[in-house]
Scaffold this motif. Structure first.
Motif, PDB file in Angstrom:
ATOM      1  N   MET A   1       0.856  -1.183   0.000  1.00  0.00           N
ATOM      2  CA  MET A   1       0.000   0.000   0.000  1.00  0.00           C
ATOM      3  C   MET A   1       0.896   1.240   0.000  1.00  0.00           C
ATOM      4  O   MET A   1       1.775   1.371   0.825  1.00  0.00           O
ATOM      5  CB  MET A   1      -0.912   0.022   1.230  1.00  0.00           C
ATOM      6  CG  MET A   1      -1.790   1.238   1.240  1.00  0.00           C
ATOM      7  SD  MET A   1      -2.780   1.496   2.721  1.00  0.00           S
ATOM      8  CE  MET A   1      -3.970   0.213   2.620  1.00  0.00           C
ATOM      9  N   SER A   2       0.669   2.123  -0.921  1.00  0.00           N
ATOM     10  CA  SER A   2       1.449   3.350  -1.006  1.00  0.00           C
ATOM     11  C   SER A   2       0.833   4.424  -0.106  1.00  0.00           C
ATOM     12  O   SER A   2      -0.325   4.812  -0.292  1.00  0.00           O
ATOM     13  CB  SER A   2       1.470   3.842  -2.453  1.00  0.00           C
ATOM     14  OG  SER A   2       1.915   5.177  -2.498  1.00  0.00           O
ATOM     15  N   ILE A   3       1.626   4.897   0.833  1.00  0.00           N
ATOM     16  CA  ILE A   3       1.163   5.943   1.753  1.00  0.00           C
ATOM     17  C   ILE A   3       0.859   7.229   0.979  1.00  0.00           C
ATOM     18  O   ILE A   3      -0.143   7.894   1.227  1.00  0.00           O
ATOM     19  CB  ILE A   3       2.213   6.206   2.863  1.00  0.00           C
ATOM     20  CG1 ILE A   3       2.422   4.955   3.703  1.00  0.00           C
ATOM     21  CG2 ILE A   3       1.827   7.391   3.718  1.00  0.00           C
ATOM     22  CD1 ILE A   3       1.214   4.537   4.499  1.00  0.00           C
ATOM     23  N   ARG A   4       1.738   7.571   0.043  1.00  0.00           N
ATOM     24  CA  ARG A   4       1.532   8.796  -0.725  1.00  0.00           C
ATOM     25  C   ARG A   4       0.217   8.756  -1.496  1.00  0.00           C
ATOM     26  O   ARG A   4      -0.538   9.727  -1.525  1.00  0.00           O
ATOM     27  CB  ARG A   4       2.714   9.023  -1.677  1.00  0.00           C
ATOM     28  CG  ARG A   4       2.709  10.423  -2.253  1.00  0.00           C
ATOM     29  CD  ARG A   4       3.963  10.715  -3.055  1.00  0.00           C
ATOM     30  NE  ARG A   4       3.525  10.902  -4.419  1.00  0.00           N
ATOM     31  CZ  ARG A   4       3.977  10.230  -5.469  1.00  0.00           C
ATOM     32  NH1 ARG A   4       4.923   9.346  -5.345  1.00  0.00           N
ATOM     33  NH2 ARG A   4       3.517  10.462  -6.668  1.00  0.00           N
ATOM     34  N   ARG A   5      -0.075   7.625  -2.120  1.00  0.00           N
ATOM     35  CA  ARG A   5      -1.339   7.476  -2.842  1.00  0.00           C
ATOM     36  C   ARG A   5      -2.529   7.606  -1.896  1.00  0.00           C
ATOM     37  O   ARG A   5      -3.507   8.286  -2.193  1.00  0.00           O
ATOM     38  CB  ARG A   5      -1.406   6.114  -3.540  1.00  0.00           C
ATOM     39  CG  ARG A   5      -1.025   6.193  -4.975  1.00  0.00           C
ATOM     40  CD  ARG A   5      -1.273   4.876  -5.666  1.00  0.00           C
ATOM     41  NE  ARG A   5       0.048   4.334  -5.938  1.00  0.00           N
ATOM     42  CZ  ARG A   5       0.416   3.083  -5.819  1.00  0.00           C
ATOM     43  NH1 ARG A   5      -0.438   2.170  -5.455  1.00  0.00           N
ATOM     44  NH2 ARG A   5       1.623   2.709  -6.086  1.00  0.00           N
TER      45      ARG A   5
ATOM     46  N   VAL B   1      -9.240   1.142  -8.545  1.00  0.00           N
ATOM     47  CA  VAL B   1      -8.157   2.074  -8.197  1.00  0.00           C
ATOM     48  C   VAL B   1      -7.167   1.497  -7.196  1.00  0.00           C
ATOM     49  O   VAL B   1      -6.159   2.126  -6.898  1.00  0.00           O
ATOM     50  CB  VAL B   1      -8.717   3.419  -7.669  1.00  0.00           C
ATOM     51  CG1 VAL B   1      -9.584   4.090  -8.712  1.00  0.00           C
ATOM     52  CG2 VAL B   1      -9.450   3.238  -6.358  1.00  0.00           C
ATOM     53  N   GLY B   2      -7.450   0.318  -6.669  1.00  0.00           N
ATOM     54  CA  GLY B   2      -6.573  -0.309  -5.691  1.00  0.00           C
ATOM     55  C   GLY B   2      -6.957   0.071  -4.268  1.00  0.00           C
ATOM     56  O   GLY B   2      -7.636   1.071  -4.036  1.00  0.00           O
ATOM     57  N   PRO B   3      -6.523  -0.745  -3.299  1.00  0.00           N
ATOM     58  CA  PRO B   3      -6.941  -0.527  -1.918  1.00  0.00           C
ATOM     59  C   PRO B   3      -6.408   0.756  -1.284  1.00  0.00           C
ATOM     60  O   PRO B   3      -7.118   1.396  -0.507  1.00  0.00           O
ATOM     61  CB  PRO B   3      -6.425  -1.762  -1.183  1.00  0.00           C
ATOM     62  CG  PRO B   3      -5.376  -2.339  -2.060  1.00  0.00           C
ATOM     63  CD  PRO B   3      -5.722  -1.952  -3.461  1.00  0.00           C
TER      64      PRO B   3
ATOM     65  N   LEU C   1      -9.178   3.200   0.136  1.00  0.00           N
ATOM     66  CA  LEU C   1      -9.214   3.417   1.592  1.00  0.00           C
ATOM     67  C   LEU C   1      -8.846   4.857   1.943  1.00  0.00           C
ATOM     68  O   LEU C   1      -9.392   5.426   2.884  1.00  0.00           O
ATOM     69  CB  LEU C   1      -8.295   2.427   2.299  1.00  0.00           C
ATOM     70  CG  LEU C   1      -8.766   0.973   2.254  1.00  0.00           C
ATOM     71  CD1 LEU C   1      -7.693   0.035   2.795  1.00  0.00           C
ATOM     72  CD2 LEU C   1     -10.082   0.810   3.012  1.00  0.00           C
ATOM     73  N   GLY C   2      -7.933   5.442   1.180  1.00  0.00           N
ATOM     74  CA  GLY C   2      -7.587   6.851   1.393  1.00  0.00           C
ATOM     75  C   GLY C   2      -8.790   7.756   1.172  1.00  0.00           C
ATOM     76  O   GLY C   2      -9.073   8.653   1.979  1.00  0.00           O
ATOM     77  N   LEU C   3      -9.511   7.512   0.083  1.00  0.00           N
ATOM     78  CA  LEU C   3     -10.710   8.304  -0.197  1.00  0.00           C
ATOM     79  C   LEU C   3     -11.729   8.136   0.931  1.00  0.00           C
ATOM     80  O   LEU C   3     -12.296   9.124   1.411  1.00  0.00           O
ATOM     81  CB  LEU C   3     -11.330   7.894  -1.535  1.00  0.00           C
ATOM     82  CG  LEU C   3     -12.598   8.651  -1.921  1.00  0.00           C
ATOM     83  CD1 LEU C   3     -12.292  10.124  -2.179  1.00  0.00           C
ATOM     84  CD2 LEU C   3     -13.244   8.010  -3.143  1.00  0.00           C
ATOM     85  N   ALA C   4     -11.955   6.895   1.357  1.00  0.00           N
ATOM     86  CA  ALA C   4     -12.907   6.638   2.444  1.00  0.00           C
ATOM     87  C   ALA C   4     -12.487   7.366   3.720  1.00  0.00           C
ATOM     88  O   ALA C   4     -13.324   7.956   4.417  1.00  0.00           O
ATOM     89  CB  ALA C   4     -13.026   5.132   2.684  1.00  0.00           C
ATOM     90  N   ALA C   5     -11.201   7.339   4.021  1.00  0.00           N
ATOM     91  CA  ALA C   5     -10.704   8.041   5.212  1.00  0.00           C
ATOM     92  C   ALA C   5     -10.902   9.550   5.077  1.00  0.00           C
ATOM     93  O   ALA C   5     -11.293  10.230   6.036  1.00  0.00           O
ATOM     94  CB  ALA C   5      -9.229   7.712   5.449  1.00  0.00           C
TER      95      ALA C   5
END
Length: 184
Positions: free
Chosen positions: A1-5, A80-82, A86-90
């Protein structure tokens, strides 16, 4: 999982939150359809002069917000990948919390900056003069886009309906052109 993404997509979730706030407030909370959040919102309009507990509101709505954000992440993950999903959801969930806390601040204390003066005046105009305008809480951008922005010269509130902070910070209210009528 990319933190930046994940962080980039979380920022995107935060960025769209003001639109979602406007859409919910204008089209659902003040709409005519059945929605479980509508009754609580109309009760808020009846009791807008009292202070609420924003954390209780957040806890009450958490299953709905987390469920919706989780469903969005689940649907988007294959595309779009997890990390992005998950970033969008957060970001969306964080946006909800930020908007709820900002809205509560309007009912707990007087405005302190020129931007807050305008937002508080628009918000109290929505509550006490015309509930069909000024749906944005943290921004009036979408009110301007959809033609529902009104910037009144001043807002007049009956004494018995004055926000609880008025007695503590009348000067801030007057500076924001929010006027409380004398009782009687």
């Amino acid at each position: 999982m990319s933190i930046r993404r994940a962080v980039t997509w979380a920022a995107g979730g935060l960025a769209v939150s003001p639109f979602l706030e406007y859409a919910w407030h204008a089209w659902i909370a003040h709409g005519t359809g059945k929605d479980p959040t509508r009754a609580a919102h109309l009760e808020h309009h009846r009791t807008a002069h009292t202070e609420g507990d924003p954390w209780a509101e957040i806890r009450e709505n958490a299953p709905r917000i987390v469920g919706t954000a989780g469903a969005i992440a689940l649907v988007l993950t294959p595309f779009v990948g997890p990390s992005r999903a998950l970033g969008l959801a957060a970001g969306l969930s964080t946006g909800y919390v930020a908007i709820t806390l900002s809205h509560d601040r309007m009912h707990e204390r007087g405005p302190r900056t020129p931007l807050e003066d305008a937002l508080w005046r628009a918000h109290f105009h929505h509550h006490y003069a015309d509930p069909k305008v000024n749906f944005g809480l943290t921004s009036l951008v979408f009110d301007r886009v959809f033609g529902t922005a009104v910037d009144p010269e001043r807002v007049v509130i009956r004494a018995e309906r004055a926000p609880s902070w008025w007695a503590r910070d009348r000067e801030a209210g007057e500076r924001a052109r929010i006027h409380v009528e004398a009782a009687g």
